[in-house]
Design an enzyme around this catalytic site. Structure first.
Site, PDB file in Angstrom:
ATOM      1  N   THR A   7       0.833  -1.209   0.000  1.00  0.00           N
ATOM      2  CA  THR A   7       0.000   0.000   0.000  1.00  0.00           C
ATOM      3  C   THR A   7       0.864   1.255   0.000  1.00  0.00           C
ATOM      4  O   THR A   7       0.542   2.242  -0.672  1.00  0.00           O
ATOM      5  CB  THR A   7      -0.936   0.002   1.225  1.00  0.00           C
ATOM      6  OG1 THR A   7      -1.811  -1.127   1.134  1.00  0.00           O
ATOM      7  CG2 THR A   7      -1.761   1.280   1.280  1.00  0.00           C
ATOM      8  N   HIS A  56       1.905   1.769  -3.526  1.00  0.00           N
ATOM      9  CA  HIS A  56       0.804   2.321  -4.331  1.00  0.00           C
ATOM     10  C   HIS A  56       0.664   3.825  -4.077  1.00  0.00           C
ATOM     11  O   HIS A  56       0.456   4.609  -5.016  1.00  0.00           O
ATOM     12  CB  HIS A  56      -0.502   1.614  -3.998  1.00  0.00           C
ATOM     13  CG  HIS A  56      -0.593   0.213  -4.516  1.00  0.00           C
ATOM     14  ND1 HIS A  56      -0.509  -0.100  -5.853  1.00  0.00           N
ATOM     15  CD2 HIS A  56      -0.768  -0.971  -3.876  1.00  0.00           C
ATOM     16  CE1 HIS A  56      -0.618  -1.405  -6.017  1.00  0.00           C
ATOM     17  NE2 HIS A  56      -0.775  -1.957  -4.827  1.00  0.00           N
TER      18      HIS A  56
END
Length: 362
Positions: free
Chosen positions: A59, A62
Site C-alpha cells: 500500500t 501504491h
C-alpha cells in the site's frame, strides 16, 4: 486538526521528528520534519508509542506511485501502518498497556455505525481510516495511537518481527475466507512477504501440501528453508505440469494469488481443482481486469473469494508472533533509517528484496 495528526510547536520541550510524504506529484516526495512533543496531545484513551520498526507495505508503494483509490491520503502525512514500538506515555484512562510495554499497532479504525459495520463487514467500513495512511503513523520517531489499537508483544520479540503483525493479521483473515481444511493442498502464487507468510499459515492450519510459485530463485530458496513442500519456477517450467507432478492431480484445493497481475490471476483460476477455492489476496491496480472462464467456474464449482485487511484477527496474529510458530526474520532483507524512506520504498519495489523495514529512531 485531527488529534492524531502532526503537531508543530517550537515552544515545547521535546522535538520529535517524522518523515512526511509530500505527494506523489511533488518534486521531493519525502521530507523529515519536526513534529513537536506529541505527548502534549495525549488524550485520556491515547498511547504515545516510540516507534522502533515499521515495514514497507505494498500500500505504501501504491501511495508513493500515486495510484488512485488504492488508499486515499492527504499530504503532508507520515505513512507507515505496519509498526511496533515501546509505550512511552499513556492517557489517564488507559489500562490495557503500561509504560515500557512492547507493542504492535493495529492501524485500522472503524466507525461501528455504518451499514457494513453493522452487517459484520467492518473491513468495508464507509468511514474507515488508518494510522499511517490517513493520519500520521510509523515512519516517525513517535506516534499517538488509541489504546484500542495497541497490542502487547512479548518483551523478547524483536521489533522488526513485531512490525510484521499487521500483515500476518491480514493473512489470517484471508485464510479464514479460504475456509482452509486439514489435509487440503494449497498453491501460493507469489513468494514475496505475503506469499511466504501465507504459505506458513496455511501449513500451520493443516495443509497437507503447500506449493509456492515464484520466479525469483532467492525467494524459492527461502520458501524451502521455511518448510514449504515444493517450489515452482513459473518462467522456466509449466505450472500445470509441475502441479500434476507434485500432487498427482490436475489442480489443488486452494489457490492464493499474491501478485496482483492478470496473468497471476489466470494461473490461479487454471490451477484450482474441482471444488477448489481461489483467494485473490493481492492489491491489484484499480483498473485491472480478468477474462473469467465461466464454464470452468460452473463445471468445477469453483469458489472465488476476495480478502481485504484484517477485521478481528489482530490478537490472533500477536499470538502467532509471540509463540514463534511463524518465522518472519528470514523475510526481512533490508533495513533503512527514516531519512532514507524513499530508498526503502524503491528497494521494496525491487526483486532484490522481500521485506524492507525502516527504523525510525536510528
Amino acid at each position: 486538526m485531527n488529534k492524531y495528526s502532526s503537531f508543530m510547536d517550537e515552544n515545547v520541550g521535546r522535538i520529535m521528528k517524522g518523515t512526511f510524504f509530500l505527494g506523489s506529484d511533488s518534486d521531493r516526495k519525502f521530507e523529515v520534519r519536526e513534529m513537536g512533543d506529541l505527548g502534549l496531545l495525549l488524550g485520556e484513551h491515547d498511547v504515545l508509542v516510540k516507534n522502533m520498526a515499521a515495514g514497507i507495505c505494498g500500500t505504501d508503494v501504491h501511495i508513493y506511485l500515486g495510484e488512485k483509490d488504492s488508499a486515499e491520503v492527504t499530504p503532508p502525512v507520515v505513512l507507515g501502518h505496519e509498526y511496533s514500538g515501546v509505550v512511552e506515555k499513556i492517557g489517564a484512562s488507559v489500562q490495557n498497556v503500561k509504560v515500557g510495554d512492547h507493542v504492535t499497532v493495529d492501524p485500522n479504525i472503524y466507525c461501528g455505525k455504518c451499514r457494513p459495520c453493522r452487517m459484520g463487514h467492518k473491513q468495508n467500513c464507509e468511514n474507515l481510516f488508518a494510522l499511517g495512511v490517513n493520519v500520521d503513523g510509523g515512519f516517525a520517531e513517535y506516534s499517538i495511537c488509541p489504546n484500542t489499537q495497541c497490542f502487547k508483544l512479548n518483551d523478547d520479540i524483536p521489533f522488526d518481527i513485531g512490525a510484521m503483525t499487521e500483515p500476518i493479521s491480514c493473512v489470517l483473515h484471508g485464510v479464514d475466507l479460504a475456509d482452509m481444511k486439514s489435509g487440503e493442498s494449497v498453491l501460493i502464487i507469489g513468494g514475496g512477504t505475503i506469499g511466504l507468510m501465507m504459505a506458513q499459515v496455511m501449513k500451520i492450519s493443516g495443509a497437507d501440501t503447500v506449493l509456492v510459485s515464484e520466479p525469483v530463485e532467492k525467494r524459492r530458496e527461502i520458501a524451502l528453508s521455511l518448510g514449504i513442500d515444493y517450489v515452482i519456477d513459473p518462467v522456466n517450467s509449466d505450472l500445470s505440469e509441475e502441479i500434476r507432478k507434485m500432487t498427482g492431480r490436475d489442480g489443488v484445493d486452494k489457490v492464493v494469488e499474491c501478485v496482483g497481475s492478470p496473468s497471476a490471476a489466470r494461473d490461479a483460476i487454471s490451477s484450482a481443482d474441482t471444488g477448489g477455492t481461489i483467494l485473490f489476496f493481492s492489491v491489484p491496480k484499480v483498473d485491472a481486469k480478468l477474462e473469467l472462464p465461466l464454464f470452468d467456474v460452473y463445471k468445477k464449482e469453483l469458489k472465488i473469494v476476495g480478502s481485504m485487511i484484517n477485521p478481528d484477527t489482530y490478537q490472533r496474529a500477536v499470538n502467532l508472533i509471540n509463540s514463534g510458530r511463524i518465522r518472519v526474520e528470514p523475510l526481512i532483507t533490508h533495513v533503512y533509517p527514516k531519512e532514507r524512506l524513499e530508498d526503502a520504498i524503491r528497494m521494496q519495489m525491487s526483486s532484490d528484496s522481500i521485506k524492507v523495514v525502516v527504523h525510525p529512531n536510528d
